[in-house]
Design a protein around this motif. Structure first.
Motif, PDB file in Angstrom:
ATOM      1  N   TRP A   1      45.845  39.318  32.778  1.00 21.52           N
ATOM      2  CA  TRP A   1      45.326  39.283  34.149  1.00 21.52           C
ATOM      3  C   TRP A   1      43.811  39.456  34.220  1.00 21.52           C
ATOM      4  O   TRP A   1      43.252  39.491  35.320  1.00 21.52           O
ATOM      5  N   SER A   2      43.175  39.568  33.080  1.00 21.18           N
ATOM      6  CA  SER A   2      41.710  39.598  33.091  1.00 21.18           C
ATOM      7  C   SER A   2      41.136  38.199  33.291  1.00 21.18           C
ATOM      8  O   SER A   2      39.957  38.054  33.621  1.00 21.18           O
ATOM      9  N   TYR A   3      41.968  37.180  33.097  1.00 18.90           N
ATOM     10  CA  TYR A   3      41.543  35.806  33.349  1.00 18.90           C
ATOM     11  C   TYR A   3      41.796  35.470  34.815  1.00 18.90           C
ATOM     12  O   TYR A   3      42.940  35.558  35.287  1.00 18.90           O
ATOM     13  N   PRO A   4      40.772  35.059  35.554  1.00 21.04           N
ATOM     14  CA  PRO A   4      40.967  34.750  36.974  1.00 21.04           C
ATOM     15  C   PRO A   4      42.019  33.665  37.217  1.00 21.04           C
ATOM     16  O   PRO A   4      42.763  33.733  38.196  1.00 21.04           O
TER      17      PRO A   4
ATOM     18  N   ILE B   1      44.799  26.117  38.311  1.00 23.78           N
ATOM     19  CA  ILE B   1      45.017  26.715  39.617  1.00 23.78           C
ATOM     20  C   ILE B   1      43.793  27.540  40.009  1.00 23.78           C
ATOM     21  O   ILE B   1      43.393  28.463  39.306  1.00 23.78           O
ATOM     22  N   THR B   2      43.194  27.215  41.144  1.00 23.05           N
ATOM     23  CA  THR B   2      41.971  27.870  41.599  1.00 23.05           C
ATOM     24  C   THR B   2      42.263  28.742  42.818  1.00 23.05           C
ATOM     25  O   THR B   2      43.329  28.670  43.432  1.00 23.05           O
ATOM     26  N   ALA B   3      41.278  29.565  43.174  1.00 26.53           N
ATOM     27  CA  ALA B   3      41.420  30.419  44.350  1.00 26.53           C
ATOM     28  C   ALA B   3      41.546  29.577  45.620  1.00 26.53           C
ATOM     29  O   ALA B   3      42.295  29.941  46.547  1.00 26.53           O
ATOM     30  N   HIS B   4      40.841  28.449  45.668  1.00 26.41           N
ATOM     31  CA  HIS B   4      40.949  27.560  46.822  1.00 26.41           C
ATOM     32  C   HIS B   4      42.361  27.003  46.940  1.00 26.41           C
ATOM     33  O   HIS B   4      42.915  26.904  48.049  1.00 26.41           O
TER      34      HIS B   4
END
Length: 303
Positions: A25-28, A147-150
């Motif tokens: 989970w350290s990878y965004p 998969i991005t935050a957007h």
């Protein structure tokens, strides 16, 4: 993205579970993947529960098939694949809704013909694209690296709308799904509910395709719902169980895909299918025990 991919190409699993999860989970993009997976699992299970109940798995398969040319065409046009998923999936759902009055045989033949043509278009779009697409594997079988935050925000917004509409029409839709003739006689707008539900199916399929890939949408759309309905016939309990199973299959699939080079969709499907087999086995065992414990005749019991 290539650097990140190389960095986690062969992560080592240890028995320090807390440390392993902290590293993962350290990878965004992994955090985004788990968030997107939870969102997609909830919506897919909720919509998929009605898909199984209404026996519309062929419609779900059709919508998932056209997601592939939608994503490939969007990339060719220079827009995000997510917009191609939603545009063509919802359009396909509307077409299916418009065709549902022409008879099952005519509808199936026309739908199958359109499926084949659109699949061919999808591969043509990939062949015409001159940039770095990475091949059709990610679109067909799913991936978590992009998969991005957007994308998570878009999925969340669509999910809120889909779940809100499904909650609004849930009771009459359940009635229309169980007994459409009686529901129509009671004044329930069966036809309108069918159209609205198919649009929700298109949106949910577009979401699930981004996690499992377009060819394995059934992993989240059908298998958890079928498993839950095999375990219990109570609607509320069955629906809740379908959501839990879909979330478990998605998160376990993400963990397995992180520690291996194989597609995410394979692991999500495998975990969901394992749960389905377990449910069938438990139901068969329960039926066997029920037959063994048949009450004895009164005269034998008296002895």
């Amino acid at each position: 993205m290539a650097v990140l991919s190389a960095d986690i190409a062969s992560p080592a699993w240890s028995w320090d579970l807390v440390g392993d999860f902290r590293l993962m989970w350290s990878y965004p993009f992994m955090v985004n993947a788990f968030r997107a997976g939870a969102i997609v699992a909830v919506v897919s299970a909720a919509v998929g529960w009605f898909v199984v109940l209404r026996r519309q798995t062929f419609a779900a398969h059709t919508v998932s098939t056209v997601a592939f040319p939608g994503a490939a065409g969007a990339v060719l046009l220079g827009v995000g694949a997510v917009y191609g998923y939603f545009t063509l999936c919802v359009a396909a759902a509307l077409v299916i809704a418009a065709l549902r009055g022409g008879g099952d045989r005519e509808e199936s033949a026309l739908t199958g013909t359109v499926q084949a043509f659109l699949l061919a278009c999808g591969f043509l779009f990939i062949a015409l694209y001159k940039g770095l697409l990475g091949g059709p594997q990610a679109i067909l079988f799913g991936t978590f690296l992009g998969i991005t935050a957007h994308q998570v925000t878009v999925l969340l917004g669509v999910s809120v709308v889909v779940l809100a509409v499904l909650a609004l029409i849930g009771r009459p839709l359940l009635f229309a799904s169980v007994d459409p003739q009686v529901a129509a006689g009671r004044g329930v707008p069966v036809r309108a509910l069918s159209v609205v539900f198919l649009v929700l199916l298109g949106a949910a399929t577009a979401e699930a395709g981004q996690i499992t890939g377009t060819l394995l949408v059934f992993a989240l759309m059908v298998i958890p719902a079928a498993t839950a309905q095999a375990v219990t016939a109570r609607p509320a309990a069955s629906l809740a169980l379908a959501v839990l199973l879909a979330c478990a299959a998605t998160w376990l699939g993400l963990i397995a895909a992180y520690y291996s080079p194989y597609p995410l969709g394979f692991f999500v499907t495998s975990f969901a299918f394992a749960g389905y087999l377990l449910a069938l086995g438990l139901r068969a065992l329960r039926g066997l025990l029920g037959r063994v414990r048949v009450p004895l005749p009164a005269e034998e019991a008296a002895r």
